[in-house]
Design an enzyme around this catalytic site. Structure first.
Site, PDB file in Angstrom:
ATOM      1  CB  CYS A   2      -0.919   0.013   1.224  1.00 49.62           C
ATOM      2  SG  CYS A   2      -2.011   1.464   1.287  1.00 49.62           S
ATOM      3  CD  GLU A 103      -0.594  -1.723  -5.772  1.00 50.23           C
ATOM      4  OE1 GLU A 103       0.396  -1.289  -6.424  1.00 50.23           O
ATOM      5  OE2 GLU A 103      -0.606  -1.848  -4.544  1.00 50.23           O
TER       6      GLU A 103
END
Length: 222
Positions: A2, A103
Site C-alpha cells: 500500500c 495500486e
C-alpha cells in the site's frame, strides 16, 4: 503493498465510525504519500483518539528518522517477528482511516493506476501500527505503518499484496491496548472480501504526490 491512499472522510462520519470525542480540523487528501502526515485512530486510556502522524514507521532505536521512508508497510504474516515492528504490534496498534487506496497494474512497460474502494462508499479502516521516536534534541516524532496481507481475487490481478482492511466490528479488538498476543490478531489480517470492493482506472496524475485533488479518484475514460 500500500503506497498511496486517500483521506476524504467527513468529520461527523469519522466520529460516528470510530467513536471519537473530538476531531481536529482536517484537510482532505486525495494522494497521501509516504513521509506525509495523515490521521490515525488509536486507543488512549478509555477512549479512541484521532491524531496526525507521519507515514513511515521509525523504530525507537533508529539513529536516523529517514529510515521511516522504507517502512511504510509491515507484512501481517511476519510483523511479530521483525525487530522494527514486534513491539508496536503488541502495544501500539492503530487504524488508518481511508477513502480508498491506489495500486498500479503493470502492462508491459506501462503502468495504469487504479483506485480501490468499497462499493458502498463506506470508509476503509486500514490496520496499522505506530511508534514514537525521540530525537537528540528531545523532540518526539510519531510515525505509523500499514499492515499488508495476501491479495484477494480482485486485487491479485493487479498486485500480490493488499492492505489489511478491518471490518467495523473488528475495530475494538484491533485497538484494544490490553490485547498483546499477536496470535490473537491473525484472524483479523485476512484478505478483505473481494465482492465488497471496486477497482477502476484513474488518471496518471496520481503518480505525482504534488497532484492532490478530487481529479485523482475520478474514473478514467482511457
Amino acid at each position: 503493498m500500500c503506497g498511496r491512499f486517500t483521506f476524504d472522510i467527513p468529520p461527523g462520519l469519522l466520529a460516528a465510525i470510530f467513536g471519537l470525542r473530538n476531531i481536529p480540523e482536517l484537510t482532505p487528501s486525495y494522494n497521501v504519500a509516504p513521509t506525509q502526515m495523515s490521521p490515525i485512530v488509536r486507543q488512549v486510556s478509555d477512549h479512541n483518539s484521532l491524531e496526525l502522524m507521519k507515514w513511515g514507521l521509525v523504530p525507537p532505536w533508529a539513529k536516523d528518522p529517514s529510515i521511516g521512508s522504507q517502512m511504510i508497510n509491515a507484512r501481517a504474516e511476519t510483523v511479530a517477528e521483525k525487530p522494527s515492528f514486534r513491539h508496536a504490534i503488541k502495544y501500539r496498534r492503530c487504524i488508518v482511516p481511508a477513502g480508498g487506496f491506489f495500486e498500479w497494474r503493470h502492462e508491459g512497460k506501462s503502468k495504469t493506476p487504479l483506485y480501490i474502494h468499497r462499493k458502498d462508499g463506506s470508509p476503509l479502516g486500514l490496520a496499522g501500527i505506530w511508534e514514537e521516536w525521540k530525537a537528540p534534541d528531545g523532540s518526539l516524532l510519531d510515525t505509523f505503518a500499514i499492515l499488508t496481507t495476501t491479495a484477494n481475487k480482485l486485487i491479485e490481478s493487479i498486485h500480490d499484496r493488499m492492505p489489511v482492511i478491518l471490518a467495523p466490528d473488528e475495530y475494538p479488538t484491533w485497538l484494544n491496548r490490553h490485547l498483546t498476543d499477536p496470535k490473537q490478531l491473525q484472524p483479523l489480517c485476512q484478505p478483505f472480501p473481494a465482492n465488497l470492493l471496486e477497482a477502476y482506472p484513474v488518471s496518471d496524475r496520481v503518480n505525482s504526490p504534488r497532484n492532490n485533488s478530487p481529479e485523482n479518484i475520478r474514473k478514467s475514460s482511457a
